[in-house]
Motif scaffolding. Structure first.
Motif, PDB file in Angstrom:
ATOM      1  N   GLY A 183      29.469  35.930  33.369  1.00 32.86           N
ATOM      2  CA  GLY A 183      30.393  36.442  32.362  1.00 32.86           C
ATOM      3  C   GLY A 183      31.832  36.138  32.730  1.00 32.86           C
ATOM      4  O   GLY A 183      32.648  35.753  31.888  1.00 32.86           O
ATOM      5  N   HIS A 184      32.152  36.291  34.018  1.00 27.27           N
ATOM      6  CA  HIS A 184      33.500  35.988  34.487  1.00 27.27           C
ATOM      7  C   HIS A 184      33.809  34.501  34.299  1.00 27.27           C
ATOM      8  O   HIS A 184      34.932  34.131  33.913  1.00 27.27           O
ATOM      9  CB  HIS A 184      33.618  36.378  35.963  1.00 27.27           C
TER      10      HIS A 184
ATOM     11  N   ASP B 136      35.484  31.472  26.538  1.00 32.73           N
ATOM     12  CA  ASP B 136      34.513  32.058  25.611  1.00 32.73           C
ATOM     13  C   ASP B 136      34.409  33.552  25.927  1.00 32.73           C
ATOM     14  O   ASP B 136      33.484  34.014  26.607  1.00 32.73           O
ATOM     15  CB  ASP B 136      33.155  31.365  25.757  1.00 32.73           C
ATOM     16  N   HIS B 137      35.367  34.310  25.403  1.00 31.56           N
ATOM     17  CA  HIS B 137      35.507  35.698  25.821  1.00 31.56           C
ATOM     18  C   HIS B 137      34.410  36.611  25.289  1.00 31.56           C
ATOM     19  O   HIS B 137      34.002  37.558  25.961  1.00 31.56           O
ATOM     20  CB  HIS B 137      36.884  36.222  25.403  1.00 31.56           C
ATOM     21  N   ARG B 138      33.928  36.333  24.102  1.00 29.63           N
ATOM     22  CA  ARG B 138      32.883  37.207  23.553  1.00 29.63           C
ATOM     23  C   ARG B 138      31.544  36.981  24.273  1.00 29.63           C
ATOM     24  O   ARG B 138      30.808  37.935  24.534  1.00 29.63           O
ATOM     25  CB  ARG B 138      32.758  36.983  22.044  1.00 29.63           C
ATOM     26  N   GLN B 139      31.250  35.729  24.576  1.00 25.66           N
ATOM     27  CA  GLN B 139      30.055  35.451  25.385  1.00 25.66           C
ATOM     28  C   GLN B 139      30.203  36.117  26.748  1.00 25.66           C
ATOM     29  O   GLN B 139      29.249  36.697  27.286  1.00 25.66           O
ATOM     30  CB  GLN B 139      29.893  33.941  25.550  1.00 25.66           C
TER      31      GLN B 139
ATOM     32  N   PHE C 122      27.664  39.057  28.530  1.00 22.44           N
ATOM     33  CA  PHE C 122      27.037  38.914  29.849  1.00 22.44           C
ATOM     34  C   PHE C 122      27.439  40.060  30.766  1.00 22.44           C
ATOM     35  O   PHE C 122      26.596  40.649  31.451  1.00 22.44           O
ATOM     36  CB  PHE C 122      27.444  37.572  30.477  1.00 22.44           C
ATOM     37  N   VAL C 123      28.719  40.381  30.802  1.00 14.64           N
ATOM     38  CA  VAL C 123      29.194  41.403  31.743  1.00 14.64           C
ATOM     39  C   VAL C 123      28.687  42.781  31.355  1.00 14.64           C
ATOM     40  O   VAL C 123      28.285  43.580  32.215  1.00 14.64           O
ATOM     41  CB  VAL C 123      30.735  41.383  31.835  1.00 14.64           C
TER      42      VAL C 123
ATOM     43  N   ALA D  21      31.624  44.518  38.251  1.00 14.27           N
ATOM     44  CA  ALA D  21      31.415  44.214  36.832  1.00 14.27           C
ATOM     45  C   ALA D  21      32.508  44.834  35.975  1.00 14.27           C
ATOM     46  O   ALA D  21      32.959  44.245  34.983  1.00 14.27           O
ATOM     47  CB  ALA D  21      30.039  44.702  36.391  1.00 14.27           C
ATOM     48  N   LEU D  22      32.941  46.031  36.345  1.00 15.25           N
ATOM     49  CA  LEU D  22      34.026  46.680  35.599  1.00 15.25           C
ATOM     50  C   LEU D  22      35.346  45.942  35.759  1.00 15.25           C
ATOM     51  O   LEU D  22      36.157  45.901  34.832  1.00 15.25           O
ATOM     52  CB  LEU D  22      34.161  48.140  36.050  1.00 15.25           C
TER      53      LEU D  22
END
Length: 924
Positions: free
Chosen positions: A656-657, A664-667, A671-672, A691-692
């Motif tokens: 996600g990072h 691709d911020h929404r993808q 993931f995160v 993750a936070l």
């Protein structure tokens, strides 16, 4: 494998030029709501008036501001639990957030469940990580009520000892319903908890007769109405006694109802049960009748079942207990179930009613000698130990166990077989915990030690930290009792690992030091190497990289000398992580490459996945997205294949990072957020904090500064609590950037300076550069351009020194903006061009378009509108990489340039796009 990172081909998820090809998002693994109700009684009969009252009260409470609490009270065997479970099943659809069933053990032969233990059970059922569950009962209750707020959950608290035991478990949310069953009157609960009292008395005669007809058969009882009525009378209309007597009839078609009544009336009414209200004869007689009518081989089986204190049992366990085959045991269980002496709770699993367990144990004490009972229980404990040891080898075939030399399985483990063994542990671990307590109380030290060791791999994989610690403390007591030094080593070492994984580093260090001393005392070089690697990981967890590096060197030398290939790879991987922390990426890459080679040679799939994930992080440190994503994808595939949920959460979060980095911020958020759920479910507190941090960054990139601050503060709390200095600095950098966007400059500057101090103190040059960039942005916005220039220049030097190309591009981007503010337009432009070139090189889609827009503003201010428009068109093709707010800013900038060029129609079109975005923003 290349010694220095270059562009790597990515299969599945890939970066082709500046376009991202997706692998389809995270596999769905939703956290299902708890569904803990036992099986409903087939053919439930009677209690119509009570069910109607429960339904009416539930309907009346729909608009109340308080939760609905039912207190179902009555004598043993009157059917409290059966009624509560039946009504809960009828109501289950009204509670989409789940149902919870807790046996409070108030009147069982086991110790009653404390409020603290019960709260812990419920919180775990609600997927609260075990290491987040506080010790203080007041804090437990507060967390419990917070978790239930606004949720529609049905809670059954069965067999409560009294009001005081259940009061902390009463929620504050009016959307919840609680059903409490107890032999106690629960007057305190009614007085202080506003519970609705539902007293349950003996069944009315007509309902009692209907129960007998339902269980024994209508035709049979209707043929002997007077005898059936007498059966109801002699069983005193007590549902438990009626069920047992009727079931006894159902299994003996040759026996008349009158014969059964005569036997009950004249038989020996033994009862070891004190049930009150002079009903002990009725209950005892019903039990005695059913027990005496059993076939000869079933009596000993039923008696031995009273020795089991775990919540459920299977035919395999009963076979071991009674020294028969599982098939024979299954036949016995079927016969006992038909006689209502055992109850099926799920496919292949059974349980005993508390009264029947007491009765069975009483019969065993009366009829079986101590030697017979002890031999049966020892067979059961030995079977469980052997079975757990066999299953454990499928979870970690490389770990040396107590009393065994290191002997990894030479054949590959089938994923389906490994999954089957995992499922066995999932079904049995509560029984194994209870068995450990029983063997500990009996001072059967070898069994207690062996059970702790056999459970270790499952608890470590699933991150059941508290349970792991509990059984290992029992194992340690046993090892100390019998003076077993090697076992003491294992217990201390396992405790140290469990403490570390729970973030309890002080206790982890203490246990590890004792384990290290014990390993040296018995000259166990293998054990010493394992302990030293764990000590290095504890140092790594608190970001003491230099200490960790020193320890890993000693551990690696030991493991190489004794030819422990798996251990050598593990320590090489640990060493690679330490070098990452010190931003020494080339050394980290070399160590990880060596680890990967060994792990592939020995077929260690879990280890291969860990190292692939590690290498992905190294490429991230170098600022190269394409190979980082490739290695992360490979790690994710392996971790899913072997059902490593903890590892899956780790890799999903990092992917996600990476998607955020690629624009691709929404993808990235999908993931995160999915990773966060997994890491919470497996009690990975450190992973949850990381993750936070990622989520905070993504929220900021999406323009949700408030959400970014909330996620960042939660991450900071977790990481500070764990003593994770590296993670704390990352969280502070993200908070600084979010506060800057909110124009809270004082807080932004303080957080950036704190992050800079921490990163410098632990030798994290990557983090130091990130903190310098954050500080440069704050000071630039505050007009302190000299400090901003110094900070961005220092960040640039550090990134070049450690080979972080993406960090170099970011530093140049910040520096060009500082030069712009200083009026050094030509210098600003040249710096922006260099930044943009590197961003394109490392596939940083977000960074590329952000710097392009900076170039456009610089060229506009230089008066070169033609070049500004040329760059603007390039930027607008990549605008999808930007957040909503940045897109809005880009359209307004385009409108301004078009207007300055005199192209008023194009300016109006750009303004219309900007206004539409503003409208959408208000709608959101």
């Amino acid at each position: 494998m290349e010694a220095y990172p270059g562009k790597a081909k990515v299969e599945g998820d890939a970066v082709a030029g500046d376009k991202i090809v997706h692998m389809g998002g995270p596999a769905s693994r939703p956290q299902a709501p708890p569904r803990q109700l036992p099986l409903d009684i087939h053919g439930f009969s009677g209690r119509g008036d009570v069910l109607a009252r429960l339904n009416t009260l539930a309907e009346e409470n729909r608009h109340s501001l308080s939760p609905l609490i039912f207190a179902i009270t009555g004598m043993p065997g009157v059917g409290k639990t059966t009624l509560a479970v039946h009504w809960a099943h009828l109501m289950a659809d009204r509670f989409p957030d789940g149902n919870i069933f807790i046996d409070m053990q108030g009147y069982s032969d086991r110790a009653s469940l404390s409020s603290r233990e019960a709260l812990g059970q419920v919180l775990r059922a609600l997927n609260v990580p075990a290491d987040r569950i506080p010790v203080d009962e007041g804090e437990l209750t507060g967390l419990y009520r917070s978790q239930l707020a606004k949720k529609k959950i049905l809670i059954v608290l069965d067999d409560a000892a009294g009001s005081q035991q259940v009061r902390p478990l009463l929620p504050g949310s009016p959307t919840c319903v609680v059903v409490v069953t107890s032999r106690d009157g629960l007057a305190g609960l009614v007085a202080r908890g506003h519970a609705r009292m539902v007293p349950l008395d003996l069944m009315p005669a007509n309902e009692a007769l209907e129960l007998v007809r339902t269980v024994a058969g209508h035709e049979r009882t209707d043929a002997e109405p007077e005898a059936a009525t007498e059966l109801v009378r002699i069983c005193a209309r007590l549902p438990l006694a009626l069920s047992v007597a009727a079931a006894n009839l159902a299994t003996r078609p040759q026996q008349s109802v009158a014969d059964a009544v005569a036997t009950l009336a004249n038989g020996n009414r033994l009862s070891n049960l004190a049930v009150g209200r002079d009903l002990d004869n009725a209950v005892g007689a019903a039990f005695d009748l059913s027990y005496r009518g059993l076939k000869p081989e079933l009596g000993p089986t039923f008696r031995m079942l009273g020795l089991i204190e775990g919540p459920t049992f299977t035919s395999e366990a009963v076979g071991a207990l009674c020294a028969v085959t599982p098939e024979a045991a299954q036949g016995m269980l079927n016969a006992l179930e038909a006689s209502n002496l055992v109850q099926a709770v799920s496919s292949g699993r059974y349980q005993l009613h508390d009264l029947l367990r007491e009765y069975a144990r009483g019969r065993a004490e009366a009829e079986d000698g101590h030697v017979i009972r002890e031999a049966a229980f020892q067979r059961l404990a030995t079977w469980y130990l052997t079975r757990a040891q066999q299953a454990g080898r499928f979870l970690d075939r490389y770990r040396r166990t107590i009393g065994q030399e290191l002997a990894a399985l030479t054949v590959d483990i089938e994923p389906s077989e490994r999954a089957r063994q995992l499922e066995w542990f999932n079904d049995e671990y509560r029984n194994l915990i209870e068995l450990s307590r029983q063997t500990s109380e009996l001072h059967w030290d070898d069994l207690t030690i062996g059970l702790a060791d056999a459970l270790y791999d499952f608890f470590e994989l699933r991150r059941h930290g508290p349970e792991n610690i509990a059984v290992h403390r029992l194992g340690l007591e046993a090892a100390e009792r019998c003076g077993h030094i090697p076992a003491q080593f294992f217990m201390h070492h396992h405790l140290a690992v469990a403490y570390r994984e729970m973030g309890r580093t002080r206790e982890a260090f203490a246990a590890a030091e004792v384990a290290c001393e014990l390993s040296r005392q018995v000259r166990d070089r293998y054990g010493e190497g394992a302990v030293l690697d764990n000590i290095a990981r504890i140092h790594l967890q608190v970001s003491d990289y230099r200490a960790a590096l020193g320890v890993t060197r000693v551990a690696l030398a030991i493991r190489h000398r004794i030819e422990d290939r798996h251990g050598e790879a593990t320590t090489l991987d640990t060493m690679a992580r330490v070098h990452q922390g010190l931003s020494e990426y080339q050394r980290a890459f070399e160590r990880a490459s060596d680890a990967l080679e060994i792990r592939r040679q020995i077929g260690d799939q879990r280890g291969v996945a860990e190292t692939l994930d590690n290498i992905a992080h190294i490429y991230y440190g170098w600022g190269r997205a394409s190979p980082a994503l490739d290695y992360a994808r490979q790690a994710l595939e392996l971790r899913r294949e072997i059902d490593d949920q903890h590892g899956e959460g780790e890799t999903l979060a990092f992917m996600g990072h990476l998607y955020m980095w690629l624009g691709d911020h929404r993808q990235a958020r999908d993931f995160v957020e999915h990773a966060l759920l997994i890491r919470q479910s497996v009690s990975d507190r450190s992973g949850e904090g990381q993750a936070l941090v990622y989520l905070s960054t993504i929220q900021r990139r999406l323009g949700d500064e408030g959400g970014a601050v909330r996620a960042g503060l939660e991450a900071l709390d977790i990481l500070q609590e764990l003593g994770d200095r590296h993670g704390e600095a990352e969280a502070l950098v993200n908070l600084s950037r979010s506060y800057r966007r909110l124009e809270t400059y004082d807080r932004a500057r303080v957080d950036a300076e704190r992050a800079l101090t921490i990163s410098g103190s632990i030798g994290d040059r990557f983090g130091e550069a990130a903190a310098l960039r954050a500080l440069a942005l704050v000071t630039r916005d505050c007009g302190d351009l000299n400090t901003a220039r110094k900070c961005s220049t220092r960040s640039l030097r550090i990134c070049r020194r450690i080979g972080n190309r993406r960090g170099e591009a970011d530093s140049l981007d910040v520096l060009c903006k500082v030069f712009h503010r200083l009026g050094l337009l030509e210098k600003a432009y040249r710096t922006a061009v260099r930044s943009c070139a590197i961003a394109v090189e490392v596939s940083d889609g977000h960074g590329t378009v952000v710097t392009m827009l900076a170039m456009v503003e610089i060229l506009r201010d230089k008066g070169d509108l033609h070049s500004a428009m040329s760059h603007m068109k390039e930027a607008m093709e990549l605008i999808g990489h930007l957040s909503h707010k940045r897109q809005l800013k880009a359209w307004w900038l385009l409108a301004e340039i078009c207007a300055e060029q005199g192209d008023h129609q194009a300016a109006e079109r750009a303004r219309a796009e900007a206004l539409q975005l503003e409208k959408e923003s208000v709608g959101q």
